[in-house]
Design an enzyme around this catalytic site. Structure first.
Site, PDB file in Angstrom:
ATOM      1  N   ASN A 178     -10.880  -2.596  -5.402  1.00 29.68           N
ATOM      2  CA  ASN A 178     -10.104  -1.679  -6.256  1.00 29.68           C
ATOM      3  C   ASN A 178     -10.733  -1.476  -7.647  1.00 29.68           C
ATOM      4  O   ASN A 178     -10.407  -0.516  -8.345  1.00 29.68           O
ATOM      5  CB  ASN A 178      -8.652  -2.149  -6.412  1.00 29.68           C
TER       6      ASN A 178
ATOM      7  N   ASP B 195       0.837  -1.212   0.000  1.00 30.95           N
ATOM      8  CA  ASP B 195       0.000   0.000   0.000  1.00 30.95           C
ATOM      9  C   ASP B 195       0.868   1.258   0.000  1.00 30.95           C
ATOM     10  O   ASP B 195       1.977   1.259   0.525  1.00 30.95           O
ATOM     11  CB  ASP B 195      -0.908  -0.026   1.243  1.00 30.95           C
TER      12      ASP B 195
ATOM     13  N   ASN C 208       1.253   3.482  -2.941  1.00 28.08           N
ATOM     14  CA  ASN C 208       1.761   3.960  -4.238  1.00 28.08           C
ATOM     15  C   ASN C 208       1.241   5.362  -4.563  1.00 28.08           C
ATOM     16  O   ASN C 208       1.983   6.216  -5.046  1.00 28.08           O
ATOM     17  CB  ASN C 208       1.327   3.020  -5.365  1.00 28.08           C
ATOM     18  N   GLY C 209      -0.055   5.564  -4.309  1.00 28.68           N
ATOM     19  CA  GLY C 209      -0.687   6.850  -4.637  1.00 28.68           C
ATOM     20  C   GLY C 209      -0.081   7.978  -3.819  1.00 28.68           C
ATOM     21  O   GLY C 209       0.241   9.048  -4.346  1.00 28.68           O
TER      22      GLY C 209
ATOM     23  N   SER D 213      -7.994  -4.759   5.138  1.00 27.56           N
ATOM     24  CA  SER D 213      -8.613  -4.430   3.838  1.00 27.56           C
ATOM     25  C   SER D 213      -9.006  -5.694   3.052  1.00 27.56           C
ATOM     26  O   SER D 213      -8.663  -5.846   1.876  1.00 27.56           O
ATOM     27  CB  SER D 213      -7.685  -3.549   3.005  1.00 27.56           C
TER      28      SER D 213
END
Ligand code: IPE
Ligand code: IPE
Ligand code: MG
Length: 263
Positions: free
Chosen positions: A80, A32, A34-35, A208
């Site tokens: 996603n 988790d 990347n954004g 998640s």
């Protein structure tokens, strides 16, 4: 007894201060951040996913060298799919490039690829490349790499329940004979050991929808590092910490006497 083929791995682990006999068999990672990595650099989220793919290559290589038998990477969740179309498209394109581009490397390093999740929901071209890589690497025994794609734990358990219900309905299975092993064997991870260690990057304290059944006794490691910045060195630090933990599995610790009093 260790075979000679394990000797280089044993030496490498000892050099790193890791106990070769206390390594996790199955390591799973929630990749988790990347954004946020891209946002910090005022870049498009896709750039973060591109850099994240580079980290995937390095971590796969590191785990193979460290003698990890099963590595599971959470790459795309059932949830996603609800991201913007352009981001989903970019992720699928990166995935396809990875599946084609890493084939040779997987062959060289004896890595076997598996997909955990709804492979049928992947775009046709991505699915075909996935199937080709799965088939070409089927005989490899060095390490199993599970890519969790269109994966969700609830969906996984639901499809397992359906298959089990069909067997009961057909008279092939007595409900009284359903055990936790029956459930385990109908999951995407059927036949594999549960993860010993689950690592999540980017500092979020949640699963998640990842491996909720299999995580029953996994050790959890959460790091603030964003996935594109995650490294072999940090993985080794986490493994060192893992080896110091007392995994009791609900029993009393080894350093406690039978009547429960500390020795
Ligand atoms: C992980 O990074 C990659 C996927 C979930 C596909 P994110 O894209 O979730 O990055 P953040 O959480 O927005 O930083
Ligand atoms: C979990 O990350 C899924 C993957 C790493 C593939 P998300 O970014 O989708 O999770 P949330 O939304 O923060 O819970
Ligand atoms: Mg995220």
């Amino acid at each position: 007894m260790k075979s000679d083929s394990n000797a280089p791995v044993t030496q490498e682990l000892e050099k790193l201060g890791l106990n070769p006999d206390a390594m996790p068999v199955h390591v799973a990672m929630i990749m988790d951040g990347n954004g946020r990595w891209a946002k910090k650099r005022v870049m498009n989220r896709t750039k973060g996913h591109e850099k994240g793919t580079e980290t995937v290559r390095q971590i796969v290589k590191a785990c193979r060298e460290l003698g990890i038998s099963y590595l599971t990477l959470y790459a795309f969740s059932t949830e996603n799919w609800a991201r913007p179309k352009a981001e989903v498209k970019a992720l699928m394109a990166l995935l396809k490039r990875f599946l084609v581009g890493e084939r040779e490397e997987m062959g060289k390093n004896a890595i076997r690829l598996n997909i955990l999740g709804q492979i049928e929901r992947l775009p046709d071209d991505v699915r075909q490349e996935a199937v080709t890589t799965i088939n070409q690497t089927r005989g490899n025994r060095g390490m199993t790499l599970n890519l969790a794609l269109s994966y969700g734990s609830r969906e996984e358990i639901t499809q397992a329940a359906k298959v089990i219900a069909r067997k009961v309905k057909a008279g092939a299975l007595d409900p009284e004979n359903i055990t936790d092993e029956t459930i385990s064997s109908h999951l995407y991870t059927g036949g594999m050991p549960d993860p010993d260690l689950i690592i999540r990057t980017s500092g979020e304290f949640r699963l998640s929808n990842f491996m909720m059944w299999q995580a029953a006794y996994a050790e959890l490691a959460i790091t603030d590092t964003l996935w594109p910045d995650f490294s072999r060195d940090e993985l080794i630090t986490i493994l060192t910490d893992f080896q110091k933990r007392d995994r009791r599995f609900g029993k009393v610790t080894c350093s406690t006497s039978n009547d429960g009093s500390p020795q």
